[in-house]
Structures are given as C-alpha cells and as structure tokens.
Scaffold this motif. Structure first.
Motif, PDB file in Angstrom:
ATOM      1  N   MET A 227       0.756  -1.312   0.146  1.00 45.24           N
ATOM      2  CA  MET A 227      -0.017   0.168   0.058  1.00 45.24           C
ATOM      3  C   MET A 227       0.946   1.353   0.028  1.00 45.24           C
ATOM      4  O   MET A 227       0.535   2.147  -0.606  1.00 45.24           O
ATOM      5  N   LEU A 228       1.984   1.161   0.939  1.00 43.57           N
ATOM      6  CA  LEU A 228       2.943   2.361   0.835  1.00 43.57           C
ATOM      7  C   LEU A 228       3.496   2.708  -0.561  1.00 43.57           C
ATOM      8  O   LEU A 228       4.001   3.729  -0.720  1.00 43.57           O
ATOM      9  N   THR A 229       3.791   1.435  -1.515  1.00 38.88           N
ATOM     10  CA  THR A 229       4.273   1.760  -2.755  1.00 38.88           C
ATOM     11  C   THR A 229       3.148   2.103  -3.927  1.00 38.88           C
ATOM     12  O   THR A 229       3.297   3.054  -4.576  1.00 38.88           O
ATOM     13  N   ARG A 230       1.942   1.871  -3.530  1.00 34.86           N
ATOM     14  CA  ARG A 230       0.773   2.245  -4.502  1.00 34.86           C
ATOM     15  C   ARG A 230       0.358   3.697  -4.213  1.00 34.86           C
ATOM     16  O   ARG A 230      -0.060   4.486  -5.031  1.00 34.86           O
ATOM     17  N   LEU A 231       0.300   4.058  -2.920  1.00 33.44           N
ATOM     18  CA  LEU A 231      -0.413   5.237  -2.418  1.00 33.44           C
ATOM     19  C   LEU A 231       0.186   6.497  -3.403  1.00 33.44           C
ATOM     20  O   LEU A 231      -0.463   7.379  -3.849  1.00 33.44           O
ATOM     21  N   PRO A 232       1.743   6.786  -3.263  1.00 33.26           N
ATOM     22  CA  PRO A 232       2.063   7.889  -3.830  1.00 33.26           C
ATOM     23  C   PRO A 232       1.551   8.001  -5.266  1.00 33.26           C
ATOM     24  O   PRO A 232       1.806   9.191  -5.744  1.00 33.26           O
ATOM     25  N   HIS A 233       1.105   6.977  -6.062  1.00 31.28           N
ATOM     26  CA  HIS A 233       0.732   7.245  -7.465  1.00 31.28           C
ATOM     27  C   HIS A 233      -0.598   7.795  -7.799  1.00 31.28           C
ATOM     28  O   HIS A 233      -1.521   7.690  -8.680  1.00 31.28           O
ATOM     29  N   ARG A 234      -1.520   8.075  -6.418  1.00 34.16           N
ATOM     30  CA  ARG A 234      -2.809   8.491  -6.524  1.00 34.16           C
ATOM     31  C   ARG A 234      -2.809   9.935  -6.265  1.00 34.16           C
ATOM     32  O   ARG A 234      -1.904  10.224  -5.279  1.00 34.16           O
ATOM     33  N   PRO A 235      -3.940  10.653  -6.587  1.00 31.77           N
ATOM     34  CA  PRO A 235      -4.131  12.124  -6.332  1.00 31.77           C
ATOM     35  C   PRO A 235      -4.233  12.308  -4.823  1.00 31.77           C
ATOM     36  O   PRO A 235      -4.818  11.424  -4.117  1.00 31.77           O
ATOM     37  N   GLY A 236      -3.256  13.073  -4.211  1.00 38.84           N
ATOM     38  CA  GLY A 236      -3.387  13.391  -2.808  1.00 38.84           C
ATOM     39  C   GLY A 236      -2.611  12.184  -2.172  1.00 38.84           C
ATOM     40  O   GLY A 236      -2.326  12.348  -0.655  1.00 38.84           O
ATOM     41  N   GLY A 237      -2.112  11.011  -2.607  1.00 34.99           N
ATOM     42  CA  GLY A 237      -1.617  10.039  -2.082  1.00 34.99           C
ATOM     43  C   GLY A 237      -0.240  10.082  -1.394  1.00 34.99           C
ATOM     44  O   GLY A 237       0.201   9.609  -0.418  1.00 34.99           O
ATOM     45  N   ALA A 238       0.565  11.020  -2.091  1.00 39.73           N
ATOM     46  CA  ALA A 238       1.981  11.147  -2.039  1.00 39.73           C
ATOM     47  C   ALA A 238       2.069  11.807  -0.598  1.00 39.73           C
ATOM     48  O   ALA A 238       2.940  11.147   0.317  1.00 39.73           O
ATOM     49  N   LYS A 239       1.383  12.856  -0.182  1.00 38.54           N
ATOM     50  CA  LYS A 239       1.638  13.158   1.067  1.00 38.54           C
ATOM     51  C   LYS A 239       1.447  12.188   2.232  1.00 38.54           C
ATOM     52  O   LYS A 239       2.106  12.245   3.377  1.00 38.54           O
TER      53      LYS A 239
END
Ligand code: GDP
Length: 472
Positions: free
Chosen positions: A159-171
């Motif tokens: 999940m921590l790998t995928r999250l940054p590729h989503r809107p608002g997920g990087a933060k």
C-alpha cells in the motif's frame, strides 16, 4: 449450520433428479461489484420485473408462460439484514423518482417462484417451487481476500508503494513512512493514522481507483470504530518491540483477517451458487487510462475469489463446492446509443478475460454483457454539422438530486478494438467518452411496469436467463 447445509444440498440434488416434485430447490444468487456499480438498482429492478413478469421475454420460463406466480418470502437466514426492496422501489416509482441509496453491507432477499415444469413432464407433474435467495454484498469486501495470504508487513509495503501514485496520496504515504513505528502504542495516534489512511482511500476511490484495501475502511458496516478497523500501513519493521505502534497495528491487521474477512467468506461467499459481478466500466473509461488500468487490476484481484484452487484459505471454506455461473455485466449501458453496446461488451470481455479463463478452468461457466437495470434514456439520431449523430436523451439530475431539464447527449465513442483502451496506461494515452459523459447524470426514469410502455431495462432478462433461467 454448515453440516446441515451440506446435507440439505445433498438431499435437494438427489430428490431433484429422482422426482423433482417434492424438492424445493434454492438458488443462491450473489450480486456484487464496487460501490456505485449499480447493485441496488439491479436487484430492485430484477425483483420488480420478476414479480410483475411483464418485461422478461428473454427469460425462457417466462416466455413459455411457465412462471405461475412470484412472491417475496421471509428469508431463511435470521441474522442477515433484509434487502430493503420496498423502500428502494418506492423511491424509483414515486412521482419524482430518485435513485435509492447504494449497498453499504451484506443483505438478502428471498423471491419464490411457482413454476409449471417444462417439456414432457409438464402433463405429469404439478407446479413446483424454486426459491431465489439474492445476496447483495460490496465488491470491496472481496478485495480483502488478497489480505488473507499477506502479513501486515507485506500489505503495508504494497500500500505504501501504491499510495504515492494516486491523487493526494504522496503526502499521506510520506507521513506514514515518517511515523515512528517503534514508539509505544497510543490509541489516539492509531486513530489519527487510520483516519488519514481512510481519507486517502476515499480520495483514491473518488478519483476512480479501485484497489483500496482494507475494504471495510470504505464500507465498514456494523464494525465502524472497532479496533479491528483502526490500523494503517506503516514502514515494515520486523524488529519493533512489544507494545510498539507496529506490533499493535500488526495484531489488529490479523484480527481484521480473522474476525471480519474470514467469517464473511465462510458464512456468505462460500454458499453462493450463481454470481453476477457488476462493473461501472463506463465510469472508469471516462475517468481515464489510469483508472481503467486500476479497474482491470482490481477485477483480476476480485476475481481470484472465484478460483478456489488458487488459494488455500478458499479451498478450505469451499470444500469442493463451487460457483457454477458468473456473469460480468457492464452497467448503465443506457448512457450509450445501442450502436455502441457491442463495443462495451467487447471491452467487458477484455477487462475480465484473465479471470474468465481461470474461472473456466475451475468449472464455472462465464459470460460478459452490457446491461442497464433501469433505463433512464431514450435514443435519437440528430442532424449534426451536415452528418447525423446517435444520441441518448434523458432528464438530468440537478445538484439537489431533483429532476432537472431534458437534454440529448453524445458521450463520445468507444474504440472498436478494446486493446486501444486497455493498453497499459502511458504518456499521452487516448481518452474516450470525453464529450458529454461528464455531465450525464441522469435522473431515473420512473420505473413503470405497465405493458406497452417500452422496455424499462436493457438485457436484464438475458442476464436473468444466464444466471438462473436454466434452473426454472
Ligand atoms: P451500488 O453502490 O452498487 O449499490 O450502486 P447503485 O445501485 O446505488 O447505483 C449507483 C448509481 O448508478 C445510481 O444511483 C444511479 O445513478 C446509477 N445507475 C445504476 N444503475 C443504472 C442504470 O441502469 N441506468 C442509469 N442511467 N444509471 C444507473
């Protein structure tokens, strides 16, 4: 009740073949799909059309006049909420029809049919009864199957790998990674982290992303606020001390699997005979290549649930039983002129191809279809810049969910070759349905079951025939 169930099933299939006259066979029909896919509207429309029996020409038993009566009965499972058919129907049939509220948790409804037997037996036997138990449940919950063979560390990592590729997920990913997982556990800290993570999941979902686990974070059902729903992914730290944030989160993740995921699969999922998986393919196509690729990957994940051999946990709960038929249905096809429906079906086939091939290997029959459970539009062909344009017409929903103005739309075209859509998302990928689609939020056409008023659905009767017509 599992042993009793197995026995009843055995008895049913024996009497079913020997005489057929005394048995009252039950078909458990599962209805699933991600939130917004159209489950509630599908079940309401299916039941309304079966009870009324005026609009199902492609349902063979109906066409042959063998359905003598259809009626709702108290369901046999005392502890599962009943699907609120009456409220949903009242909303759709009122003078200012509204879309019902979507599925939030598992619910069930029993529809019983009294049938005249088919063929040669018709003259020899009296009417027989078949119960259709419809089980509605969020597709998000199927995604949790992917957690069963993962440790907390593996899941966190993914999940921590995928999250940054989503809107608002990087933060959010950055904040979670920066968390001191070795610090002593603190409930309010855990709550804040879980909330931050849940907000990111909702945001990803709204942007059209589908892989949003744990499923209950989006649709918690009755478990909302419990410790088993209060965790978040943290940077893996196998050496974290006892009583640290990491250890307690890990314990909760395991509790989530054991106390929430497992009982759902055992008590509901493993008992299903026939399944329809509804997919808002048009919505994902409109949202763009990334959302569509995410939907494809998520469908593949969801559909491993229908391949018991692939997973030790599933083999254990299915114990040889299997889902016999699976229908993959692209919903809301009334947004498109029928000249585009074959393309939508081809896209649905391509989207689910892997899963369908695999399901076939484990013995389930599958089919893909484009449907509209409740048709909200009519079609027209209008002159446009010296040519003609195929459009759909309907009443728009205003911001306050009341009926707005009537209008005609051209949502844009679908590609003739699904590969053009499903090619891995890349820079400058083509977009589809980018014309009027964004503003096409139709109010429901008033659900009318009067004969001669035009079909209120698209292929709902074909869907019914595939799903259970062979058993009627
Ligand atoms: P659920 O979350 O899977 O239960 O989804 P719903 O059944 O609540 O459907 C979500 C929304 O999709 C509805 O509120 C409608 O706006 C839309 N919808 C569902 N089925 C149809 C259909 O057959 N035609 C049209 N035009 N819209 C539909």
């Amino acid at each position: 009740g599992t042993i009793a169930d197995t026995l009843t099933r055995g008895v049913e299939s024996v009497t079913g073949t020997v005489s057929g006259a005394f048995a009252e066979p039950t078909i458990r029909l599962g209805v699933t799909g991600l939130s917004g896919a159209g489950k509630t509207v599908f079940i309401t429309a299916l039941v309304a059309n079966l009870l009324d029996r005026g609009r199902m020409p492609q349902l063979v038993a109906q066409a042959e006049g063998r359905i003598l009566s259809a009626y709702l009965q108290p369901q046999p499972d005392d502890t599962i909420p009943r699907f609120d058919y009456e409220t949903h129907l009242a909303q759709l049939t009122s003078d200012s029809p509204r879309w019902p509220e979507g599925t939030r948790a598992v619910s069930q409804l029993r529809l019983s049919l009294r049938l005249r037997p088919a063929g040669l037996l018709a003259g020899l036997q009296g009417p027989r009864k078949v119960h259709l138990d419809i089980v509605d449940y969020p597709g998000e919950w199927l995604l949790d199957l992917g957690l069963m063979d993962k440790t907390y560390g593996q899941w966190s990592d993914r999940m921590l790998t995928r999250l940054p590729h989503r809107p608002g997920g990087a933060k959010v990913a950055e904040a979670l990674r920066a968390e001191d997982a070795r610090a002593p556990f603190d409930e309010s800290r855990a709550r804040t982290l879980a909330q931050t993570y849940t907000t990111a999941l909702h945001q990803a979902r709204r942007a059209g992303f589908s892989d949003c686990s744990p499923g209950r974070f989006l649709l918690p059902g009755e478990m909302e606020g419990s410790p088993a729903l209060t965790f978040a992914p943290l940077p893996p730290d196998p050496s974290a001390p006892r009583n640290s944030l990491w250890r307690e989160m890990e314990r909760r993740f395991e509790a989530y699997k054991r106390r929430i995921v497992k009982p759902f699969f055992r008590d509901h999922f493993a008992r299903i005979d026939r399944q329809v998986v509804l997919v808002d393919a048009l919505g994902a196509i409109h949202a763009g290549p990334q959302a569509l690729e995410d939907l494809r990957a998520t469908m593949a994940d969801i559909l491993t649930a229908f391949r018991p051999g692939a997973n030790a946990f599933l083999s254990q709960i299915f114990r040889g039983k299997r889902v016999e038929r699976i229908l993959f249905a692209a919903t809301k096809a009334d947004h498109l002129h029928h000249s585009q429906h074959a393309r939508l079906t081809a896209i649905m086939e391509a989207l689910t191809r892997d899963a369908r091939d695999r399901a076939r290997f484990s013995g389930a029959e599958t089919q893909a279809m484009a449907i509209a459970s409740l048709r909200a539009t009519t079609e027209a062909t209008l002159p446009h810049k010296g040519e003609t344009l195929d459009v759909v017409q309907g009443t728009l929903l205003d911001a306050d969910n009341t009926r707005g103005k009537q209008a005609a739309f051209h949502p844009g075209a679908l590609p003739d070759d699904p590969a053009r859509l499903l090619a891995p998302a890349r820079e400058g990928a083509e977009t589809w349905l980018d014309e009027d689609y964004a503003i096409m939020r139709f109010a429901p056409a008033r659900l009318s079951l009067k004969p001669g008023e035009g079909p209120p659905h698209i292929r709902l009767d074909r869907a019914a025939q595939f799903l259970f017509g062979d058993r009627l």
